[in-house]
Design a protein around this motif. Structure first.
Motif, mmCIF file in Angstrom:
data_model
loop_
_atom_site.group_PDB
_atom_site.id
_atom_site.type_symbol
_atom_site.label_atom_id
_atom_site.label_comp_id
_atom_site.label_asym_id
_atom_site.label_seq_id
_atom_site.Cartn_x
_atom_site.Cartn_y
_atom_site.Cartn_z
ATOM 1 N N CYS A 19 1.810 9.498 -10.399
ATOM 2 C CA CYS A 19 0.922 9.531 -11.569
ATOM 3 C C CYS A 19 0.101 10.814 -11.601
ATOM 4 O O CYS A 19 -0.077 11.419 -12.659
ATOM 5 N N LYS A 20 -0.397 11.226 -10.429
ATOM 6 C CA LYS A 20 -1.168 12.468 -10.372
ATOM 7 C C LYS A 20 -0.303 13.669 -10.737
ATOM 8 O O LYS A 20 -0.749 14.568 -11.448
ATOM 9 N N ILE A 46 0.815 -1.226 0.000
ATOM 10 C CA ILE A 46 0.000 0.000 0.000
ATOM 11 C C ILE A 46 0.842 1.266 0.000
ATOM 12 O O ILE A 46 0.549 2.213 -0.739
ATOM 13 N N THR A 47 1.911 1.317 0.783
ATOM 14 C CA THR A 47 2.750 2.526 0.813
ATOM 15 C C THR A 47 3.334 2.812 -0.555
ATOM 16 O O THR A 47 3.287 3.948 -1.050
ATOM 17 N N GLU A 48 3.860 1.787 -1.173
ATOM 18 C CA GLU A 48 4.443 1.971 -2.515
ATOM 19 C C GLU A 48 3.371 2.342 -3.535
ATOM 20 O O GLU A 48 3.599 3.191 -4.414
ATOM 21 N N VAL A 49 2.194 1.737 -3.410
ATOM 22 C CA VAL A 49 1.095 2.049 -4.328
ATOM 23 C C VAL A 49 0.684 3.514 -4.188
ATOM 24 O O VAL A 49 0.462 4.210 -5.188
ATOM 25 N N LYS A 50 0.616 3.996 -2.961
ATOM 26 C CA LYS A 50 0.260 5.400 -2.746
ATOM 27 C C LYS A 50 1.324 6.335 -3.322
ATOM 28 O O LYS A 50 0.991 7.384 -3.889
ATOM 29 N N ASP A 51 2.591 5.950 -3.203
ATOM 30 C CA ASP A 51 3.669 6.762 -3.782
ATOM 31 C C ASP A 51 3.533 6.820 -5.306
ATOM 32 O O ASP A 51 3.665 7.883 -5.918
ATOM 33 N N VAL A 52 3.264 5.672 -5.912
ATOM 34 C CA VAL A 52 3.105 5.614 -7.372
ATOM 35 C C VAL A 52 1.880 6.417 -7.808
ATOM 36 O O VAL A 52 1.916 7.135 -8.811
ATOM 37 N N LEU A 53 0.810 6.316 -7.036
ATOM 38 C CA LEU A 53 -0.396 7.085 -7.341
ATOM 39 C C LEU A 53 -0.100 8.581 -7.326
ATOM 40 O O LEU A 53 -0.514 9.315 -8.221
ATOM 41 N N ARG A 92 1.165 17.243 -17.457
ATOM 42 C CA ARG A 92 0.700 17.091 -18.842
ATOM 43 C C ARG A 92 -0.435 18.053 -19.139
ATOM 44 O O ARG A 92 -0.493 18.636 -20.223
ATOM 45 N N ARG A 93 -1.360 18.164 -18.201
ATOM 46 C CA ARG A 93 -2.481 19.089 -18.420
ATOM 47 C C ARG A 93 -1.974 20.518 -18.549
ATOM 48 O O ARG A 93 -2.426 21.271 -19.408
ATOM 49 N N LYS A 94 -1.025 20.893 -17.713
ATOM 50 C CA LYS A 94 -0.484 22.251 -17.793
ATOM 51 C C LYS A 94 0.280 22.444 -19.095
ATOM 52 O O LYS A 94 0.200 23.494 -19.724
ATOM 53 N N ALA A 95 1.036 21.434 -19.506
ATOM 54 C CA ALA A 95 1.815 21.548 -20.745
ATOM 55 C C ALA A 95 0.900 21.606 -21.962
ATOM 56 O O ALA A 95 1.223 22.263 -22.951
#
Length: 176
Positions: free
Chosen positions: A94-95, A84-91, A101-104
């Motif tokens: 990604c955000k 879970i800790t690693e998943v939250k870091d990856v999430l 990307r949206r800003k670019a």
């Protein structure tokens, strides 16, 4: 296995993606083809297991879309809490990437020019294009007029030559 039908290719991770992950994770290790196939099948089963559990959690909370929280809860309920800790870091990564990307992709914001100024510039460009189109149409019209005049003059010349030729024939006939 997730599926026992003959259409297993639709339910697997692309082998190229798995091969790339294996090479990046274990650069100096050779992995047999059947071991690679086993890794693909294990990844597919893991994804199926997690997504099914996340879907059940989503349905229990009367939601229609599986959210990251549903996936994290599914990991915990299936005994994968250590991820879970690693998943939250990856999430979070990604955000952050998605935000960049949206800003670019927002070209208006990146230009630093007010929208009114951009609209004015656009109108100027449209006006310039209309002017150029009108000038081109005018030139084409003049060329057509000149071609028509030349055709009329050529026709008149041919007609005059024919009349002159026929009057000479009459003169010759009279001389005989």
């Amino acid at each position: 296995m997730a599926s026992t039908s003959g259409n297993d290719d639709d339910l697997t991770i692309p082998r190229a993606a798995i091969n790339k992950m294996i090479k990046e994770t274990l650069p100096n290790v050779r992995v047999a083809n059947d071991a690679r196939e086993l890794v693909v099948n294990c990844c597919t089963e893991f994804i199926h297991l997690i997504s099914s559990e996340a879907n059940e959690i989503c349905n229990k909370s009367d939601k229609k879309t599986i959210s990251p929280e549903h996936v994290i809860n599914a990991l915990e309920s299936l005994g994968f809490a250590s991820y879970i800790t690693e998943v939250k870091d990856v999430l979070q990564e990604c955000k952050t990437v998605a935000m960049k990307r949206r800003k670019a992709s927002s070209r208006l914001e990146n230009l630093g020019i007010p929208e009114e100024e951009l609209l004015r510039q656009q109108q100027e460009l449209f006006a310039k294009a209309r002017q150029q189109q009108a000038e081109l149409a005018q030139q084409e019209w003049l060329q057509m007029q000149q071609a028509a005049q030349q055709a009329q003059m050529a026709a008149a010349s041919i007609s005059a030559n024919q009349q002159a030729g026929s009057s000479q024939d009459e003169d010759e006939d009279d001389d005989m």
